[in-house]
Design a protein around this motif. Structure first.
Motif, short mmCIF file in Angstrom:
data_model
loop_
_atom_site.label_atom_id
_atom_site.label_comp_id
_atom_site.label_asym_id
_atom_site.label_seq_id
_atom_site.Cartn_x
_atom_site.Cartn_y
_atom_site.Cartn_z
N ALA A 151 55.07 65.78 2.22
CA ALA A 151 54.85 66.80 2.51
C ALA A 151 55.78 67.85 3.14
CB ALA A 151 53.87 66.81 3.87
N ARG A 192 57.40 69.46 -0.20
CA ARG A 192 56.41 70.55 -0.70
C ARG A 192 56.48 71.85 0.04
NH1 ARG A 192 49.59 70.10 -0.89
NH2 ARG A 192 49.23 72.17 -1.72
N VAL A 193 56.64 71.64 1.34
CA VAL A 193 56.57 72.97 2.14
C VAL A 193 57.93 73.53 2.14
CG1 VAL A 193 57.24 72.55 4.39
CG2 VAL A 193 55.79 74.37 4.09
N ALA A 199 59.62 73.43 -0.77
CA ALA A 199 59.62 74.30 -2.01
C ALA A 199 58.99 75.38 -1.70
CB ALA A 199 59.19 73.37 -3.03
N ALA A 205 53.73 65.36 -2.67
CA ALA A 205 54.57 66.63 -2.51
C ALA A 205 53.88 67.60 -3.51
CB ALA A 205 56.11 66.15 -3.15
N SER A 206 52.88 67.07 -4.49
CA SER A 206 52.10 68.04 -5.29
C SER A 206 52.94 68.94 -6.20
CB SER A 206 51.38 69.00 -4.20
OG SER A 206 50.34 68.58 -3.49
N GLY A 207 53.82 68.12 -6.56
CA GLY A 207 54.55 68.64 -7.88
C GLY A 207 56.23 69.27 -7.34
N ALA A 208 56.22 69.15 -5.86
CA ALA A 208 57.55 69.99 -5.60
C ALA A 208 58.76 68.65 -5.45
CB ALA A 208 57.52 70.59 -4.01
#
Lengths: 262, 262
Positions: free
Chosen positions: B22, B25-26, B28, B53-56
């Motif tokens: 997480a 992700r943020v 990115a 990370a949803s892709g980050a």
């Protein structure tokens, strides 16, 4: 004067109970408590929301569920839609900071206000945004726009609270008071005297600038009285240790002792 | 002129891989990529970090692991410690906004800089904080201080990015108290009903977007209660006038009027 208001947080079609719990937690961090859920995907209540709220139960305990967004915002006069996705809606687009200023102004007038966030996958629809008065967009990197739901709430809720209390919390500011100049000067005089005795300032014509540099080091450290006393003890210990060593060397011409620890 | 720098994000003893993901992700989201992990509890790499990370992926792919905080910050000149817990450390305490200003100033000078965050349970130790130049604290509600790790990163990273390009404030008109959503919806329902009756929404497949556009018009107009009443009167008058016209036309067997444009 009107009673000031606090924004409701409206989640439109949220999916994961864990995210609803994370939203509740960060609402509690920043003084928000009115949570409204529009068609939560998995129904309500969901135990996992409480599990992920880390003790911030009250926004969840009081949360209300609505069948439509229109119902959820019926009592509000200003609703701001938070989205990182540019839309065609012809509404003003503002930063979270500007949103906080706007909400604070409405709050001071006693206006019931709200912040609207979309679900994890689809975000807000054009229909959702059409009921709002402005679009709030965080300045995300265009290469990676996808902001987690709870993160989006965190940033807008942080801005809301910071707009009220722009300084660091009082708990942090109440450290020990800095020493006054007289205490600082006394320490510096001691230090310079000991360094003179140790032949530290060499060559002599550089003494003035070396002293100035040392004073700047301790000047900008913003020492407390206790720290000044500690430093005086440090200098004394170092100087006496050195004196002892020198005295022994002189007496016995033997090996030097190791210096003491700081 | 020096090359400007971007802050490293240093996590001291992070526990959950999901939280590390997480954080990535943020990072990115707000243009950061240099992630440094000090003694991650469950080792590294951890698959669950990439999953959350949803892709980050790039901050995770490039992440470096260190045995000590001192090693992790060895190349940095300014490190700011983020914590919501008051400590006795004699360091300046600043808000995330002030931290961003400080980091931007250092960045412009080409200084390598960093933001330090503690693990989920224990936060930062006094020893961790002692290697830093200032303490950053978000203005959390003292009744619920516990800020999620990724949320803390989100807020400081957001401030870092906003400090680069704060949008010009959007001007908002001040005026009479705005009508609430229920009043607005009542007016919109009346308007849409009359327009349906008048065959305004043509072709039918465009009705949804035409309704949305109309709602956006009145949504952003920030209508007062008086203005809503006025507009309802306007619609009624127009509809009745149109009725009169249609009645005349019907009486004379004339042609129908062309539909209005949206």
């Amino acid at each position: 004067m009107s009673q000031s208001t606090v924004p409701a947080v409206i989640l439109s079609a949220p999916q994961l109970a864990e995210n609803i719990g994370a939203v509740a937690r960060v609402m509690a961090n920043f003084g928000l408590s009115d949570l409204r859920l529009v068609r939560p995907r998995d129904g309500w209540p969901q135990e996992r929301a409480w599990a992920s709220a880390s003790g911030a139960d009250w926004p969840l305990d009081q949360a209300r569920v609505f069948a439509t967004l229109e119902d959820a915002v019926a009592d509000l006069t200003v609703v701001l839609a938070t989205t990182a996705r540019p839309r065609e809606a012809r509404l003003p687009v503002i930063t979270p900071r500007q949103a906080a200023a706007r909400l604070r102004a409405e709050s001071a007038l006693g206006q019931p206000i709200g912040l609207l966030f979309g679900g994890e996958r689809a975000g807000l629809t054009a229909d959702d945004i059409a009921v709002c008065q402005a679009i709030v967009t965080a300045p995300v990197d265009p290469r990676f726009r996808s902001l987690n739901l709870a993160q989006a709430v965190a940033i807008t809720a942080y801005e809301w609270r910071l707009a009220e209390a722009p300084d660091a919390p009082a708990a942090f500011r109440s450290g020990p008071a800095p020493a006054d100049q007289a205490a600082l000067r006394g320490f510096q005089a001691q230090l310079e005297s000991e360094l003179d005795g140790a032949g530290f300032f060499h060559p002599p014509e550089k003494r003035a600038s070396m002293v100035r540099n040392l004073r700047a080091v301790f000047g900008r450290a913003r020492l407390s009285d206790q720290e000044v006393r500690t430093l005086r003890g440090v200098v004394t210990a170092l100087a006496k240790g050195r004196g002892r060593v020198l005295a022994k060397l002189a007496a016995k011409a033997g090996e030097p002792e190791p210096p003491g620890d700081c």
